[in-house]
Design a protein around this motif. Structure first.
Motif, PDB file in Angstrom:
ATOM      1  N   PRO A 124     -41.144  -8.336  -4.696  1.00  0.00           N
ATOM      2  CA  PRO A 124     -41.595  -9.490  -5.195  1.00  0.00           C
ATOM      3  C   PRO A 124     -40.553 -10.432  -4.996  1.00  0.00           C
ATOM      4  O   PRO A 124     -40.320  -9.745  -6.563  1.00  0.00           O
ATOM      5  CB  PRO A 124     -43.042  -9.320  -5.454  1.00  0.00           C
ATOM      6  CG  PRO A 124     -43.494  -8.246  -5.833  1.00  0.00           C
ATOM      7  CD  PRO A 124     -42.710  -6.930  -5.516  1.00  0.00           C
TER       8      PRO A 124
ATOM      9  N   THR B  16     -43.135 -11.505  -1.159  1.00  0.00           N
ATOM     10  CA  THR B  16     -44.809 -12.100  -1.960  1.00  0.00           C
ATOM     11  C   THR B  16     -45.287 -10.537  -2.708  1.00  0.00           C
ATOM     12  O   THR B  16     -45.497 -11.121  -3.388  1.00  0.00           O
ATOM     13  CB  THR B  16     -45.572 -13.613  -1.390  1.00  0.00           C
ATOM     14  OG1 THR B  16     -45.796 -12.361  -0.098  1.00  0.00           O
ATOM     15  CG2 THR B  16     -44.742 -14.550  -0.633  1.00  0.00           C
TER      16      THR B  16
ATOM     17  N   ILE C 160     -42.792 -16.051  -8.743  1.00  0.00           N
ATOM     18  CA  ILE C 160     -42.554 -14.597  -7.777  1.00  0.00           C
ATOM     19  C   ILE C 160     -42.531 -13.608  -9.077  1.00  0.00           C
ATOM     20  O   ILE C 160     -42.885 -12.597  -9.421  1.00  0.00           O
ATOM     21  CB  ILE C 160     -42.323 -14.541  -6.386  1.00  0.00           C
ATOM     22  CG1 ILE C 160     -42.876 -15.226  -5.277  1.00  0.00           C
ATOM     23  CG2 ILE C 160     -42.182 -13.226  -5.754  1.00  0.00           C
ATOM     24  CD1 ILE C 160     -42.317 -15.641  -4.083  1.00  0.00           C
TER      25      ILE C 160
END
Length: 149
Positions: free
Chosen positions: A15, A6, A50
């Motif tokens: 990420p 993340t 993301i």
């Protein structure tokens, strides 16, 4: 153990990347620090979100990175901090404070995680700071730390 990152982890990935790590590293470091989430079929759907968020704040290409580099290297960044008699600070200057000072000086908004400080800034003076803007572009600028009045 499969983990979906993340946040950017140096030497591991960016990420949205799905990486295979040792169980202890994932369980004891990546997951508690919030650097990743455990991989599952449901979590796989989060990868798209993301990557979209990363794309919104990431520098698009080499040309844009060079423009930001030129803007940063011509910038005079200074911070006003509390310090004792010998010029020693009460605490230290953080990357967040440097990013805020760059923005206040008229510079671009930067990601604090991309700043590279040679050592902790704990006294008054001028310090070199590196920012990794793109895999091929690194900008260098100086931050001057002054005593607040």
């Amino acid at each position: 153990m499969k983990v979906i990152l993340t946040q950017e982890v140096s030497g591991l990935g960016t990420p949205g990347d799905v990486v295979e790590v040792k169980d202890g590293y994932g369980r004891n470091y990546l997951l508690p620090q919030g650097f990743g989430i455990r991989w599952s079929k449901g979590a796989e759907k989060e990868v798209v979100n993301i990557k979209r968020a990363r794309g919104a704040r990431e520098i698009r290409d080499l040309g844009q990175a060079n423009e930001v580099k030129a803007q940063l290297e011509g910038l005079k960044v200074s911070l006003q901090v509390r310090a004792g008699d010998g010029g020693r600070l009460f605490g230290s200057v953080t990357p967040v404070e440097i990013v805020d000072a760059v923005k206040a000086a008229g510079g671009p908004s930067l990601d604090r995680r991309r700043l590279e400080l040679p050592s902790a800034i704990k006294s008054i003076g001028s310090y070199p700071v590196k920012v990794k803007l793109h895999p091929e572009v690194t900008a260098n600028f100086d931050v001057t730390v002054n005593r607040s009045k």
